[in-house]
Design a protein around this motif. Structure first.
Motif, PDB file in Angstrom:
ATOM      1  N   PRO A  59       0.471  -4.942   5.305  1.00  0.00           N
ATOM      2  CA  PRO A  59       1.211  -5.735   6.304  1.00  0.00           C
ATOM      3  C   PRO A  59       2.857  -5.560   6.268  1.00  0.00           C
ATOM      4  CG  PRO A  59      -0.348  -7.192   4.970  1.00  0.00           C
ATOM      5  CD  PRO A  59      -0.226  -5.864   4.312  1.00  0.00           C
ATOM      6  N   SER A  60       3.296  -5.248   5.238  1.00  0.00           N
ATOM      7  CA  SER A  60       4.878  -4.930   5.305  1.00  0.00           C
ATOM      8  C   SER A  60       4.986  -3.555   5.792  1.00  0.00           C
ATOM      9  CB  SER A  60       5.163  -4.947   3.734  1.00  0.00           C
ATOM     10  OG  SER A  60       4.782  -4.201   3.048  1.00  0.00           O
ATOM     11  N   ASN A  61       4.027  -2.719   5.926  1.00  0.00           N
ATOM     12  CA  ASN A  61       4.431  -1.454   6.490  1.00  0.00           C
ATOM     13  C   ASN A  61       4.124  -1.405   8.250  1.00  0.00           C
ATOM     14  OD1 ASN A  61       5.394  -0.806   4.092  1.00  0.00           O
ATOM     15  ND2 ASN A  61       3.684   0.346   3.330  1.00  0.00           N
ATOM     16  N   ARG A  66      -0.728  -5.798  10.973  1.00  0.00           N
ATOM     17  CA  ARG A  66      -2.192  -5.566  10.724  1.00  0.00           C
ATOM     18  C   ARG A  66      -2.316  -4.475   9.686  1.00  0.00           C
ATOM     19  NH1 ARG A  66      -5.827  -5.278  15.987  1.00  0.00           N
ATOM     20  NH2 ARG A  66      -5.462  -7.549  16.539  1.00  0.00           N
ATOM     21  N   PHE A  67      -3.282  -4.569   8.676  1.00  0.00           N
ATOM     22  CA  PHE A  67      -3.492  -3.821   7.682  1.00  0.00           C
ATOM     23  C   PHE A  67      -4.663  -3.081   7.572  1.00  0.00           C
ATOM     24  CE2 PHE A  67      -4.099  -8.210   7.058  1.00  0.00           C
ATOM     25  CZ  PHE A  67      -5.571  -8.368   6.640  1.00  0.00           C
ATOM     26  N   GLY A  68      -4.886  -2.100   6.847  1.00  0.00           N
ATOM     27  CA  GLY A  68      -5.947  -1.340   6.722  1.00  0.00           C
ATOM     28  C   GLY A  68      -5.721   0.193   6.918  1.00  0.00           C
ATOM     29  N   PRO A  69      -6.891   0.971   6.861  1.00  0.00           N
ATOM     30  CA  PRO A  69      -6.985   2.445   7.481  1.00  0.00           C
ATOM     31  C   PRO A  69      -6.253   2.664   8.829  1.00  0.00           C
ATOM     32  CG  PRO A  69      -8.849   1.845   6.290  1.00  0.00           C
ATOM     33  CD  PRO A  69      -8.242   0.670   6.663  1.00  0.00           C
ATOM     34  N   SER A  70      -5.034   3.167   8.871  1.00  0.00           N
ATOM     35  CA  SER A  70      -4.669   3.946  10.053  1.00  0.00           C
ATOM     36  C   SER A  70      -4.871   5.243  10.183  1.00  0.00           C
ATOM     37  CB  SER A  70      -3.155   3.754   9.995  1.00  0.00           C
ATOM     38  OG  SER A  70      -2.539   3.924  11.289  1.00  0.00           O
ATOM     39  N   GLY A 132      -1.513  -2.258  -1.537  1.00  0.00           N
ATOM     40  CA  GLY A 132      -0.894  -3.541  -0.871  1.00  0.00           C
ATOM     41  C   GLY A 132      -2.072  -3.889   0.408  1.00  0.00           C
ATOM     42  N   MET A 133      -2.700  -2.932   0.951  1.00  0.00           N
ATOM     43  CA  MET A 133      -3.860  -2.974   1.826  1.00  0.00           C
ATOM     44  C   MET A 133      -5.029  -3.775   1.430  1.00  0.00           C
ATOM     45  SD  MET A 133      -6.236  -0.066   3.740  1.00  0.00           S
ATOM     46  CE  MET A 133      -7.233   0.379   2.378  1.00  0.00           C
ATOM     47  N   ALA A 134      -5.405  -3.584   0.232  1.00  0.00           N
ATOM     48  CA  ALA A 134      -6.597  -4.134  -0.543  1.00  0.00           C
ATOM     49  C   ALA A 134      -6.114  -5.730  -0.885  1.00  0.00           C
ATOM     50  CB  ALA A 134      -6.866  -3.454  -1.868  1.00  0.00           C
ATOM     51  N   ASP A 141      -9.296 -12.016   3.989  1.00  0.00           N
ATOM     52  CA  ASP A 141     -10.711 -11.926   4.141  1.00  0.00           C
ATOM     53  C   ASP A 141     -11.193 -11.151   5.282  1.00  0.00           C
ATOM     54  OD1 ASP A 141     -13.096 -12.400   3.087  1.00  0.00           O
ATOM     55  OD2 ASP A 141     -13.703 -14.048   4.344  1.00  0.00           O
ATOM     56  N   ALA A 142     -10.339  -9.857   5.573  1.00  0.00           N
ATOM     57  CA  ALA A 142     -10.336  -9.126   6.750  1.00  0.00           C
ATOM     58  C   ALA A 142      -9.702  -7.829   6.445  1.00  0.00           C
ATOM     59  CB  ALA A 142     -10.156  -9.822   8.081  1.00  0.00           C
ATOM     60  N   ILE A 143     -10.100  -6.832   7.356  1.00  0.00           N
ATOM     61  CA  ILE A 143      -9.316  -5.539   7.422  1.00  0.00           C
ATOM     62  C   ILE A 143      -9.148  -5.129   8.647  1.00  0.00           C
ATOM     63  CG2 ILE A 143     -11.146  -4.083   6.835  1.00  0.00           C
ATOM     64  CD1 ILE A 143      -9.060  -2.592   4.700  1.00  0.00           C
ATOM     65  N   TYR A 144      -8.215  -4.276   9.169  1.00  0.00           N
ATOM     66  CA  TYR A 144      -8.302  -3.661  10.446  1.00  0.00           C
ATOM     67  C   TYR A 144      -8.275  -2.208  10.222  1.00  0.00           C
ATOM     68  CZ  TYR A 144      -6.544  -8.198  11.602  1.00  0.00           C
ATOM     69  OH  TYR A 144      -6.494  -9.775  11.760  1.00  0.00           O
ATOM     70  N   THR A 145      -8.799  -1.364  11.213  1.00  0.00           N
ATOM     71  CA  THR A 145      -8.675   0.062  11.464  1.00  0.00           C
ATOM     72  C   THR A 145      -8.130   0.103  12.740  1.00  0.00           C
ATOM     73  OG1 THR A 145     -11.029   0.014  12.411  1.00  0.00           O
ATOM     74  CG2 THR A 145     -10.708   0.461   9.923  1.00  0.00           C
TER      75      THR A 145
END
Length: 183
Positions: A59-61, A66-70, A132-134, A141-145
């Motif tokens: 999230p900080s990046n 949103r956080f997760g694989p980009s 950080g993503m993990a 309790d979620a992740i974004y791609t």
């Protein structure tokens, strides 16, 4: 990494670890192509995308938390993705994953039965960059791609409740972050 030793017989040859990574990436792409062919035979319109880079974003990046694989893709593949993305909502997804050394190789399959469209994105990232993503995935309790171009333009984004599919041994990876930050 390439061996740059002084022995002219071995200089420039891939190291054993690099060969395993290269083989895993080739298997990932072959698996995606085989799955795409299978889906096409079932009547789906399929778009396959090969990310040049996959960044595990915390999230900080992220400019929008949103956080997760980009998945960073070339412009021509971004256009294919956007055309397919605009056709539907893609409520179904599956993640096919393999871990080799500290790299995660994955194919994310997004499906929209109403639009009869499948988007598959292949990528790879280093686990050591995913703490950080993990941590954010566990906390939220979620992740974004997301799929984006090199200039940062977001072509599409998805939210996923099953974040464990994207990060092997997610608790352990998140704890790397804790030990680095001294928490």
């Amino acid at each position: 990494m390439t061996d740059t030793g002084s022995d002219h017989e071995t200089r420039g040859r891939p190291t054993p670890g690099q060969e395993a990574v290269t083989n895993a990436w080739e298997r990932t792409l072959e698996d995606m192509d085989a799955l795409a062919e299978q889906r096409e035979e079932q009547g789906w319109d399929v778009v396959t995308i090969r990310a040049g880079t996959t960044t595990p974003t915390a999230p900080s990046n992220s400019s929008d938390d949103r956080f997760g694989p980009s998945f960073i893709v070339p412009d021509d593949e971004a256009e294919q993705f956007e055309e397919a993305f605009e056709r539907g909502g893609f409520p179904l997804y599956e993640v096919y994953r393999e871990t080799v050394d500290d790299r995660v190789f994955l194919v994310v399959e997004y499906r929209d039965p109403d639009a009869e469209t499948v988007i598959m994105v292949a990528g790879q990232y280093r686990l050591r960059d995913a703490a950080g993503m993990a941590t954010a995935a566990i906390d939220e309790d979620a992740i974004y791609t997301r799929v984006r171009t090199l200039d940062g333009t977001v072509c599409g984004s998805f939210q996923h409740d099953e974040y464990e599919k994207f990060v092997p041994d997610v608790e352990r990876v998140a704890n790397w972050h804790d030990s680095v930050d001294g928490r």
